[in-house]
Design an enzyme around this catalytic site. Structure first.
Site, mmCIF file in Angstrom:
data_model
loop_
_atom_site.group_PDB
_atom_site.id
_atom_site.type_symbol
_atom_site.label_atom_id
_atom_site.label_comp_id
_atom_site.label_asym_id
_atom_site.label_seq_id
_atom_site.Cartn_x
_atom_site.Cartn_y
_atom_site.Cartn_z
ATOM 1 N N ASP A 1 -1.257 -5.049 4.261
ATOM 2 C CA ASP A 1 -1.296 -5.282 5.709
ATOM 3 C C ASP A 1 -2.158 -6.498 6.072
ATOM 4 O O ASP A 1 -3.140 -6.804 5.384
ATOM 5 C CB ASP A 1 -1.845 -4.053 6.428
ATOM 6 C CG ASP A 1 -0.830 -2.920 6.483
ATOM 7 O OD1 ASP A 1 0.355 -3.180 6.229
ATOM 8 O OD2 ASP A 1 -1.227 -1.778 6.781
ATOM 9 N N TYR B 1 3.682 -4.892 13.443
ATOM 10 C CA TYR B 1 2.433 -4.263 13.018
ATOM 11 C C TYR B 1 1.749 -3.587 14.203
ATOM 12 O O TYR B 1 1.616 -4.160 15.281
ATOM 13 C CB TYR B 1 1.519 -5.304 12.385
ATOM 14 C CG TYR B 1 0.348 -4.703 11.654
ATOM 15 C CD1 TYR B 1 0.545 -3.721 10.691
ATOM 16 C CD2 TYR B 1 -0.949 -5.114 11.920
ATOM 17 C CE1 TYR B 1 -0.511 -3.163 10.007
ATOM 18 C CE2 TYR B 1 -2.025 -4.573 11.236
ATOM 19 C CZ TYR B 1 -1.800 -3.594 10.285
ATOM 20 O OH TYR B 1 -2.856 -3.036 9.609
ATOM 21 N N GLU C 1 0.820 -1.214 0.000
ATOM 22 C CA GLU C 1 0.000 0.000 0.000
ATOM 23 C C GLU C 1 0.850 1.259 0.000
ATOM 24 O O GLU C 1 0.565 2.224 -0.689
ATOM 25 C CB GLU C 1 -0.915 0.064 1.233
ATOM 26 C CG GLU C 1 -1.674 -1.198 1.546
ATOM 27 C CD GLU C 1 -0.987 -2.001 2.620
ATOM 28 O OE1 GLU C 1 0.226 -2.251 2.467
ATOM 29 O OE2 GLU C 1 -1.651 -2.384 3.594
#
Length: 732
Positions: free
Chosen positions: A284, A473, A193
């Site tokens: 993600d 993350y 992304e």
């Protein structure tokens, strides 16, 4: 019809019309092309009796999808074979190809392929052609180039072969010719992304070159896995098309959701996918990332069916290499959970937002299932704070100890009149203190807020730290620590001479994600030094501060408990009892080596203590909420997600519903109260905390595959039947 169907507007690979995800994932265009046959790459070379090499396959994909391009490579890599195969394929379909060869090769090619029209550049025939293949012919001279272009029919292809790159030539750029170099090794496209993530990942394997295709940048680098191209979508590139059906969704024989493109990356994705053997979607590992992954898969599959999903929880070379070696599956449950959230946002948030905009005449106002209950918490606490007032006393005793406490009104006067505070009881106790678990999203936002960092800024800093490879993350409810994380902590503690304090803990919790932890055994000071030397990606002081919070909390979580001696003191001031616990001695430091405990310098024994200084303020019995408090409440009450905590609070501030005091406390505005009251009076069933919590539970069930998204949305539709919004009728 499938249970869930996505319709992508403007995305048919042939006509640019609407096309369903199921057709794209089958390699098909929209239904308007009933006679469509899937491109047969192997069939292109069948006339020549040729088994194509990998690069010829890539060139054939470009040819079959109508791209005009330059085949670049040294002699012997198959450029001429490919160009002739393309020409014969066009001829077999009843269309007109033209082959332009150097003068000394014209007769040889004519003799081998009598059906093809072959000529030197000086003897171009009249007429228009569907394909012109210029085989190592110099088109640099404008007169020759112009004559070639005059013979190219509308929609025709120009394919050139060249032993040297031509991409920098002005005429190549002017003609928008795509240059496709010969690649002997395996070729793969990685799609992420974020541009930052694309740059960092490509940098793991050496110095990457930067190119552009259809205006979109991408990175190219050689790796142990072959030639890698890495590009970023820039986030979501499809958004719900709220002008279609009922705010972008329709219930019938299943659920249909409509999306429209919002970024100009689709052409670049498709073009790059044609030139690679495999496409790896590396977005993600959450519902939002999965939606982007399915969008990439859908638009790319008709051009390259070899699309794979890879996930990772840290942007490090080790994690990327491991993910690349072990691709997983696309997760339909995560996709459906994201679709549910999108439809819910549109069906609830959009109509209610339009309603309050009309009612108050302000175009920027909004409402939503989570936003409205959270606003209600701020209003309720603010009203309670104003209504129920007490005294906040600050008393400095003769020994210098400062006693601060809340008490009923009149207490301050009683203390001033007596001039004394009595210590009515003293006891000591040795307690074992365990370290806190490592951070997840909510605990990180709470601690950051305590240091004056707003939640949206904290999430932005954490996003940067993740994408630059410093932390795992950052959108997670989990506190789980992997074996790798425990090993990293153990090594760091040993390096710092604290191996005797190490106590690996997994902190196992629900969820597939790991906690937020550092990806390398370096504290904030060490990271800052390496950043200054240019050995690590750049970070600001705010980045380093947040990294320090994450690092210290994680390392402490992997250490032994501490033993502390406390003195419990019972004060009586103006008739009010106040109990205080003072840490007076650390017997075993444990994790306090990383998270130091401030000890009290004071010791008390029973008796009276003169008050040297007095002060008071009248405050609310319950303190005003801070952003950290709201994050904690959203998590505890189950009406938010790690990806939406900060966004919800930011919207409340941006809409003018609340403002933040210098102390970090949140105060509701007149507008905020009026909007909340308006919604509660008319739509309390839609925006209540209980109903919102139930919907989030349904989202979790969809994500786990325990509920069907269509059924949940049908329940939502029934709930909305009473919602009167002029733009849409929810009864259909």
């Amino acid at each position: 019809m499938p249970e869930v169907e996505i319709v992508y507007s403007g995305s048919c690979p042939l006509c640019g019309g609407d096309v369903t995800a199921s057709r794209l994932l089958s390699g098909m265009p929209c239904e308007a092309h009933a006679e469509f046959h899937k491109p047969d790459v192997e069939g292109v070379f069948r006339t020549l009796g040729l088994s194509p090499n990998p690069q010829q396959v890539r060139w054939a994909r470009l040819f079959l999808h109508g791209v005009s391009f330059i085949m670049v490579g040294p002699p012997g890599v198959g450029k001429t074979q490919a160009g002739l195969a393309f020409s014969l394929h066009v001829l077999s379909r009843g269309r007109k190809p033209l082959v332009i060869e150097p003068p000394d090769l014209v007769e040889e090619v004519r003799a081998r392929f009598g059906g093809l029209e072959v000529c030197p550049p000086s003897e171009l025939p009249e007429g228009r052609f569907d394909l012109i293949f210029a085989d190592e012919v110099d088109l640099g001279r404008e007169t020759v180039r112009q004559r070639v272009l005059e013979r190219l029919g509308e929609g025709g292809q120009l394919i050139i072969s060249s032993p040297i790159p031509l991409g920098r030539k002005r005429w190549v750029k002017a003609l928008n010719l795509h240059e496709s170099p010969h690649v002997q090794e395996r070729s793969a496209l990685i799609v992420v992304e974020s541009p930052t993530k694309a740059r960092v990942i490509s940098g793991f394997f050496g110095k990457a070159s930067v190119g552009r295709v259809e205006g979109v940048p991408f990175y190219t680098v050689s790796s142990p896995f072959g030639l890698l191209r890495v590009m970023a979508t820039g986030g979501h590139f499809y958004e719900l098309d709220i002008d279609r059906e009922t705010f972008g969704a329709k219930l019938g024989n299943g659920l249909t959701v409509y999306f429209r493109p919002t970024r100009s990356v689709i052409g670049a994705l498709r073009r790059l996918s044609l030139e690679t053997d495999e496409v790896y979607v590396a977005t993600d590992p959450d519902a939002e990332g999965e939606k982007i992954a399915w969008d990439v898969r859908a638009v790319v599959t008709p051009f390259n069916p070899n699309v794979k999903r890879i996930t990772y929880h840290e942007v490090t070379k080790r994690a990327i290499t491991e993910a690349f070696s072990n691709p997983g599956d696309f997760d339909p449950n995560l996709l459906h959970a994201q679709l549910l959230r999108r439809v819910e946002d549109a069906w609830i948030g959009l109509p209610l937002s339009l309603e309050v905009q009309r009612a108050f005449g302000i175009k920027v106002l909004s409402a939503g299932r989570v936003q409205t209950p959270v606003l209600g918490w701020v209003i309720e606490r603010f009203e309670s704070n104003r209504r129920d007032r007490v005294e906040l006393l600050s008393l400095t005793l003769e020994n210098g100890f400062r006693l601060v406490f809340k008490a009923p009104r009149g207490t301050f006067q009683a203390v001033m009149e007596s001039g004394w505070v009595e210590v009515a009881g003293v006891s000591e106790e040795v307690r074992e203190v365990n370290p806190p678990p490592p951070h997840n999203t909510s605990s990180l936002l709470i601690e950051a807020a305590a240091f004056g960092i707003p939640s949206d800024e904290a999430m932005r800093l954490a996003q940067d730290l993740f994408e630059r490879g410093f932390i795992t993350y950052h959108r997670t409810d989990a506190t789980t620590v992997s074996a790798l994380g425990m090993h990293l902590a153990k090594e760091f503690l040993a390096r710092k001479g604290m191996e005797n304090l190490s106590k690996p803990r997994p902190w196992t919790s629900e969820g597939a994600h790991e906690c937020i932890r550092p990806t390398r055994g370096m504290d904030a000071e060490e990271v800052g030094q390496e950043v200054e030397k240019g050995n690590l990606p750049p970070l600001s002081r705010r980045h380093l501060f947040l990294y320090g919070l994450i690092f210290n909390r994680f390392m402490a979580s992997q250490m032994k408990a501490a033993r502390v001696r406390y003195q419990d003191v019972k004060f009586v001031a103006g008739g009010t009892e106040v109990e205080v616990r003072l840490p007076i001695e650390v017997l075993e430091r444990g994790f306090f080596e990383i998270l130091p405990l401030k000890l009290s310098e004071f010791r008390f024994s029973p008796g009276r203590y003169r008050v040297a200084e007095f002060s008071k303020r009248v405050v609310g019995r319950e303190p005003l909420y801070t952003e950290g408090d709201l994050v904690r409440l959203m998590r505890e009450r189950g009406i938010g997600r790690p990806s939406t905590y900060a966004l919800t609070i930011r919207k409340l501030r941006e809409r003018g519903y609340v403002f933040r005091l210098g102390t970090g406390a949140l105060v509701s505005t007149k507008l905020g109260k009026e909007v909340h009251s308006y919604l509660q009076e008319r739509y309390s069933g839609l925006v209540s905390e209980e109903r919102t919590k139930l919907l989030y539970q349904k989202m979790d069930e969809v994500e786990r595959g325990e509920a069907k998204v269509g059924q949940v949305i049908e329940e939502l539709r029934r709930e909305l039947l009473g919602l009167q919004v002029k733009e849409r009728n929810f009864s259909t």
